[in-house]
Design an enzyme around this catalytic site. Structure first.
Site, PDB file in Angstrom:
ATOM      1  N   CYS A   1    -104.983  27.179  38.448  1.00 27.95           N
ATOM      2  CA  CYS A   1    -106.522  27.856  38.591  1.00 27.95           C
ATOM      3  C   CYS A   1    -107.576  26.886  39.842  1.00 27.95           C
ATOM      4  O   CYS A   1    -107.013  26.008  39.253  1.00 27.95           O
ATOM      5  CB  CYS A   1    -107.062  28.601  37.513  1.00 27.95           C
ATOM      6  SG  CYS A   1    -106.425  30.268  37.267  1.00 27.95           S
TER       7      CYS A   1
ATOM      8  N   CYS B   1    -105.505  31.699  41.904  1.00 26.23           N
ATOM      9  CA  CYS B   1    -106.649  31.934  41.185  1.00 26.23           C
ATOM     10  C   CYS B   1    -107.878  31.381  40.634  1.00 26.23           C
ATOM     11  O   CYS B   1    -108.221  30.431  41.257  1.00 26.23           O
ATOM     12  CB  CYS B   1    -105.755  32.281  39.408  1.00 26.23           C
ATOM     13  SG  CYS B   1    -105.404  30.640  38.361  1.00 26.23           S
TER      14      CYS B   1
END
Length: 302
Positions: free
Chosen positions: A121, A202
């Site tokens: 992420c 993400c």
């Protein structure tokens, strides 16, 4: 003697007739080949079919295999168990001996399935019209990854390839551009790889755009607009940070309040993704300054 002369004449006539028959048979065979083999004639012609794009890169197999082994052994050792020979096999099977304007996603799906990956992420960095700058930045700052830093992007970056229905299977002379036919091997490949890259993102993601382009920094029709941004998952991506870069000595055609940037913001916000934009993100601008250190923009006190 008359008997010998008559015999000689008959023998000579036999040889003449035999020669005529052989010649007729040869001519008939040639005519039949020309009439009954149109497919081979078309295939032969396809070898000379000229497109506007660059032909298949010479030594494509060696380049892709070499890049694959380098990637799994030095760039990302976590993928050390990847079968590079299998990847090349699926890659070539996707396009060889096929019409270069009739490619489908199904052709590449086995390769995409084999090469699926996860991205940490906050590390995804998308770009449009900033190819050189964005990759100089990711080489200097390993906190971000572009598509070209993944296995699928790494092995095919900068290469050209397309098939040929002929026995050769590959067209080394020319390949179709997107403007000639959208369903060409390169376009389909990069759209599918871009979609996978977007779906894997993400957290907070970054987008580097070029504010010196007169036509606008963002286009809905680009891969960034038509594939990547629309495939960000709002349940995984909560923010997009736009870095709008301008050439140090070039025009400044658009800023964060510009029309195309506003369109991008509206697109993302309608999908519940928040957006921020920075003109000339300083860490990237300092990288630009390495090529023009005396410019006023590069002054520490600016």
């Amino acid at each position: 003697m008359p008997f010998q002369n008559s015999s000689t004449r008959r023998a000579r006539h036999k040889w003449i007739w035999a020669g005529v028959m052989v010649l007729l048979v040869v001519l008939v065979v040639i005519a039949l080949v020309a009439v009954l083999r149109p497919g081979r004639k078309e295939n032969s012609g396809s070898e000379d079919l000229q497109w506007k794009g660059e032909g298949t890169t010479e030594h494509l197999q060696e380049i892709i295999l070499g890049r694959c082994y380098n990637y799994i052994l030095t760039v990302n050792p976590g993928l050390r168990d990847t079968d590079c020979l299998k990847i090349w096999g699926m890659f070539q099977n996707a396009f060889m001996h096929k019409d270069p304007c009739s490619m489908t996603e199904e052709d590449y799906q086995p390769l995409m399935d084999l090469s699926s990956y996860s991205i940490p992420c906050n590390k995804s960095l998308f770009w449009s019209k900033t190819n050189d700058l964005v990759h100089r930045y990711t080489k200097a700052n390993h906190n971000f990854l572009t598509l070209e830093d993944t296995l699928l992007g790494y092995i095919a970056d900068g290469l050209s390839w397309c098939g040929n229905p002929s026995n050769l299977g590959v067209n080394y002379k020319s390949c179709p551009k997107w403007t000639e036919c959208e369903s060409n091997p390169s376009t389909i490949y990069w759209k599918m790889a871009s979609k996978m890259f977007a779906e894997a993102a993400c957290g907070t993601v970054q987008v580097m755009l070029n504010g010196s382009i007169e036509a606008g920094a963002f286009r809905n029709s680009s891969i960034l607009g038509s594939v990547e941004m629309v495939n960000l998952n709002p349940d995984k991506v909560f923010k997009v940070q736009i870095w709008l870069m301008h050439d140090i000595d070039g025009p400044q055609s658009e800023f964060c309040t510009g029309r195309s940037i506003t369109k991008l913001k509206e697109m993302l916000e309608s999908r519940r993704i928040s957006v921020s934009c920075t003109d000339d993100y300083r860490p990237v601008q300092l990288l630009q300054c390495t090529n023009n250190p005396d410019h006023s923009t590069c002054s520490i006190c600016s």
